[in-house]
Design a protein around this motif. Structure first.
Motif, PDB file in Angstrom:
ATOM      1  N   LYS A  36       0.873  -1.188   0.000  1.00 60.56           N
ATOM      2  CA  LYS A  36       0.000   0.000   0.000  1.00 60.56           C
ATOM      3  C   LYS A  36       0.904   1.230   0.000  1.00 60.56           C
ATOM      4  O   LYS A  36       1.412   1.644   1.028  1.00 60.56           O
ATOM      5  CB  LYS A  36      -0.915  -0.007   1.220  1.00 60.56           C
ATOM      6  N   PHE A  37       1.065   1.818  -1.171  1.00 61.86           N
ATOM      7  CA  PHE A  37       2.010   2.912  -1.344  1.00 61.86           C
ATOM      8  C   PHE A  37       1.353   4.286  -1.335  1.00 61.86           C
ATOM      9  O   PHE A  37       1.989   5.275  -1.626  1.00 61.86           O
ATOM     10  CB  PHE A  37       2.788   2.724  -2.646  1.00 61.86           C
ATOM     11  N   ASN A  38       0.081   4.376  -1.021  1.00 63.25           N
ATOM     12  CA  ASN A  38      -0.630   5.653  -1.048  1.00 63.25           C
ATOM     13  C   ASN A  38      -0.518   6.364   0.300  1.00 63.25           C
ATOM     14  O   ASN A  38      -1.437   6.365   1.094  1.00 63.25           O
ATOM     15  CB  ASN A  38      -2.095   5.456  -1.443  1.00 63.25           C
ATOM     16  N   LYS A  40      -0.263   9.414   3.072  1.00 63.48           N
ATOM     17  CA  LYS A  40      -0.936  10.703   3.286  1.00 63.48           C
ATOM     18  C   LYS A  40       0.028  11.741   3.852  1.00 63.48           C
ATOM     19  O   LYS A  40      -0.124  12.922   3.616  1.00 63.48           O
ATOM     20  CB  LYS A  40      -2.113  10.528   4.250  1.00 63.48           C
ATOM     21  N   GLU A  69       5.763   9.634  -2.002  1.00 65.00           N
ATOM     22  CA  GLU A  69       4.455   9.115  -2.425  1.00 65.00           C
ATOM     23  C   GLU A  69       3.285   9.966  -1.956  1.00 65.00           C
ATOM     24  O   GLU A  69       2.218   9.929  -2.545  1.00 65.00           O
ATOM     25  CB  GLU A  69       4.255   7.687  -1.917  1.00 65.00           C
ATOM     26  N   ALA A  70       3.448  10.763  -0.907  1.00 66.18           N
ATOM     27  CA  ALA A  70       2.327  11.553  -0.387  1.00 66.18           C
ATOM     28  C   ALA A  70       1.880  12.615  -1.386  1.00 66.18           C
ATOM     29  O   ALA A  70       0.682  12.846  -1.559  1.00 66.18           O
ATOM     30  CB  ALA A  70       2.716  12.207   0.929  1.00 66.18           C
ATOM     31  N   ASN A  71       2.839  13.249  -2.057  1.00 70.12           N
ATOM     32  CA  ASN A  71       2.469  14.322  -2.988  1.00 70.12           C
ATOM     33  C   ASN A  71       3.096  14.154  -4.367  1.00 70.12           C
ATOM     34  O   ASN A  71       3.031  15.072  -5.181  1.00 70.12           O
ATOM     35  CB  ASN A  71       2.853  15.684  -2.404  1.00 70.12           C
ATOM     36  N   GLN A  72       3.703  12.987  -4.632  1.00 73.71           N
ATOM     37  CA  GLN A  72       4.333  12.688  -5.922  1.00 73.71           C
ATOM     38  C   GLN A  72       5.424  13.703  -6.278  1.00 73.71           C
ATOM     39  O   GLN A  72       5.676  13.969  -7.438  1.00 73.71           O
ATOM     40  CB  GLN A  72       3.289  12.634  -7.038  1.00 73.71           C
TER      41      GLN A  72
END
Length: 81
Positions: A36-38, A40, A69-72
């Motif tokens: 789970k790479f999404n 926050k 990964e939080a905001n690319q």
């Protein structure tokens, strides 16, 4: 292209026999993200990748980026030959 002696180099195979995969070497870390790479929150999940590109002088160059990964957002990059 044939009559002009042109060839595609973008999809050509590498001329060397180099392969980065060497089997099971080293240790394997625990899978604490469970794929789970999404994320926050910033800086909780970061990843990197390396791209190999052929330079105009015939040598290989490498580009690596570290991404949050939080905001690319790209945190850092490295370019080398």
């Amino acid at each position: 292209m044939g009559s002009l002696d042109l060839e595609v180099t973008v999809y050509s195979r590498h001329s060397s026999n180099y392969h980065s995969y060497k089997g099971n070497i080293g240790t394997v870390n625990d899978n604490i993200l469970n794929q789970k790479f999404n994320a926050k929150e910033p800086y909780t999940v970061i990843h990197t990748d390396i791209a190999q590109v052929k330079l105009s002088n015939g040598q290989w160059g490498y580009v690596s980026a570290v991404i949050d990964e939080a905001n690319q957002e790209i945190i850092g990059t490295v370019v080398s030959s």
